[in-house]
Design a protein around this motif. Structure first.
Motif, PDB file in Angstrom:
ATOM      1  N   TRP A   1      12.738   1.717  -1.173  1.00  0.00           N
ATOM      2  CA  TRP A   1      12.103   2.654  -2.307  1.00  0.00           C
ATOM      3  C   TRP A   1      10.825   3.111  -0.953  1.00  0.00           C
ATOM      4  O   TRP A   1       9.992   1.867  -0.682  1.00  0.00           O
ATOM      5  N   THR A   2       9.638   4.230  -1.276  1.00  0.00           N
ATOM      6  CA  THR A   2       8.501   4.113  -1.146  1.00  0.00           C
ATOM      7  C   THR A   2       7.014   4.389  -1.577  1.00  0.00           C
ATOM      8  O   THR A   2       7.250   4.573  -3.146  1.00  0.00           O
ATOM      9  N   VAL A   3       6.414   3.443  -1.422  1.00  0.00           N
ATOM     10  CA  VAL A   3       5.123   2.800  -2.587  1.00  0.00           C
ATOM     11  C   VAL A   3       4.597   4.441  -2.398  1.00  0.00           C
ATOM     12  O   VAL A   3       3.885   5.202  -1.160  1.00  0.00           O
ATOM     13  N   ASN A   4       4.243   5.202  -3.495  1.00  0.00           N
ATOM     14  CA  ASN A   4       2.973   5.952  -3.938  1.00  0.00           C
ATOM     15  C   ASN A   4       1.799   5.642  -4.598  1.00  0.00           C
ATOM     16  O   ASN A   4       1.339   6.889  -5.466  1.00  0.00           O
ATOM     17  N   SER A   5       1.591   4.570  -4.346  1.00  0.00           N
ATOM     18  CA  SER A   5       0.650   4.096  -5.315  1.00  0.00           C
ATOM     19  C   SER A   5      -0.031   2.727  -5.171  1.00  0.00           C
ATOM     20  O   SER A   5       0.194   2.182  -4.444  1.00  0.00           O
ATOM     21  N   LYS A   6      -1.390   2.690  -5.154  1.00  0.00           N
ATOM     22  CA  LYS A   6      -2.241   1.244  -4.781  1.00  0.00           C
ATOM     23  C   LYS A   6      -1.757   0.503  -6.087  1.00  0.00           C
ATOM     24  O   LYS A   6      -1.377   0.859  -6.981  1.00  0.00           O
TER      25      LYS A   6
ATOM     26  N   LEU B   1       6.995   3.447  -7.557  1.00  0.00           N
ATOM     27  CA  LEU B   1       7.617   3.354  -6.362  1.00  0.00           C
ATOM     28  C   LEU B   1       8.157   5.321  -6.285  1.00  0.00           C
ATOM     29  O   LEU B   1       8.606   6.374  -7.631  1.00  0.00           O
ATOM     30  N   ASP B   2       7.863   5.898  -4.977  1.00  0.00           N
ATOM     31  CA  ASP B   2       8.809   7.415  -5.559  1.00  0.00           C
ATOM     32  C   ASP B   2       9.778   7.036  -6.061  1.00  0.00           C
ATOM     33  O   ASP B   2      11.327   6.885  -5.710  1.00  0.00           O
TER      34      ASP B   2
ATOM     35  N   LYS C   1       0.487  -0.969   0.012  1.00  0.00           N
ATOM     36  CA  LYS C   1       0.071  -0.316   0.002  1.00  0.00           C
ATOM     37  C   LYS C   1       0.681   1.563   0.137  1.00  0.00           C
ATOM     38  O   LYS C   1       1.617   1.040   0.147  1.00  0.00           O
ATOM     39  N   PRO C   2       0.483   2.558  -0.347  1.00  0.00           N
ATOM     40  CA  PRO C   2       1.475   3.416  -0.184  1.00  0.00           C
ATOM     41  C   PRO C   2       1.828   3.553   0.677  1.00  0.00           C
ATOM     42  O   PRO C   2       1.153   3.779   2.047  1.00  0.00           O
ATOM     43  N   GLY C   3       2.792   4.147   1.020  1.00  0.00           N
ATOM     44  CA  GLY C   3       4.153   4.186   2.503  1.00  0.00           C
ATOM     45  C   GLY C   3       4.209   3.557   2.948  1.00  0.00           C
ATOM     46  O   GLY C   3       5.039   3.262   3.436  1.00  0.00           O
TER      47      GLY C   3
ATOM     48  N   GLN D   1       7.308   1.439   3.041  1.00  0.00           N
ATOM     49  CA  GLN D   1       9.491   0.784   2.757  1.00  0.00           C
ATOM     50  C   GLN D   1       9.531  -0.383   2.186  1.00  0.00           C
ATOM     51  O   GLN D   1       9.217  -1.159   1.713  1.00  0.00           O
TER      52      GLN D   1
END
Length: 123
Positions: free
Chosen positions: A25-30, A42-43, A2-4, A6
């Motif tokens: 990396w930080t996930v920034n999408s569903k 990924l951001d 999920k977004p957020g 790591q």
């Protein structure tokens, strides 16, 4: 995923590249489906990335410190002797042996962990 969350890349060509090795990396999408694979954004990464090549790095696992009690999913328990947040490994004293465990081969099983007793689940 999920977004957020790591995550680190593993078991793919991109994970072997010097600039991506051990990078968090930080996930920034569903997640969504693309070309038969579940992917996320990924951001800082230009395209969707297949979730099967990503491993969530829990805040708890990234912050192991000397003396923390851990339990492996095979039932063994031990104490953290040393850990490297930068390089994603921990040396776990299992009594008869000390074993280096790296994040690219582990996930933290948050369904089984207690606050003082995280469970490392081998993948």
């Amino acid at each position: 995923m999920k977004p957020g969350d790591q995550v680190i890349m593993h078991s793919c060509f991109e994970a072997l590249k010097k600039q991506n090795k051990d990078k968090v990396w930080t996930v920034n999408s569903k997640p969504w489906e693309s070309h038969g694979s579940e992917v996320v954004m990924l951001d800082g990464y230009k395209d969707g990335f297949a979730t099967k090549f990503l491993r969530v790095v829990s805040t708890a696992s990234a912050n192991f410190k000397r003396g923390d009690l851990v339990r492996l999913d095979n039932g063994a328990s031990g104490i953290v002797e040393r850990a490297s947040k930068k390089h994603f490994w921990a040396d776990i004293n299992l009594g008869q042996q000390t074993k280096r465990i790296s994040w690219d081969s582990l996930t933290l099983d948050t369904n089984l962990q207690g606050a003082a007793n995280p469970v490392l689940a081998t993948s």
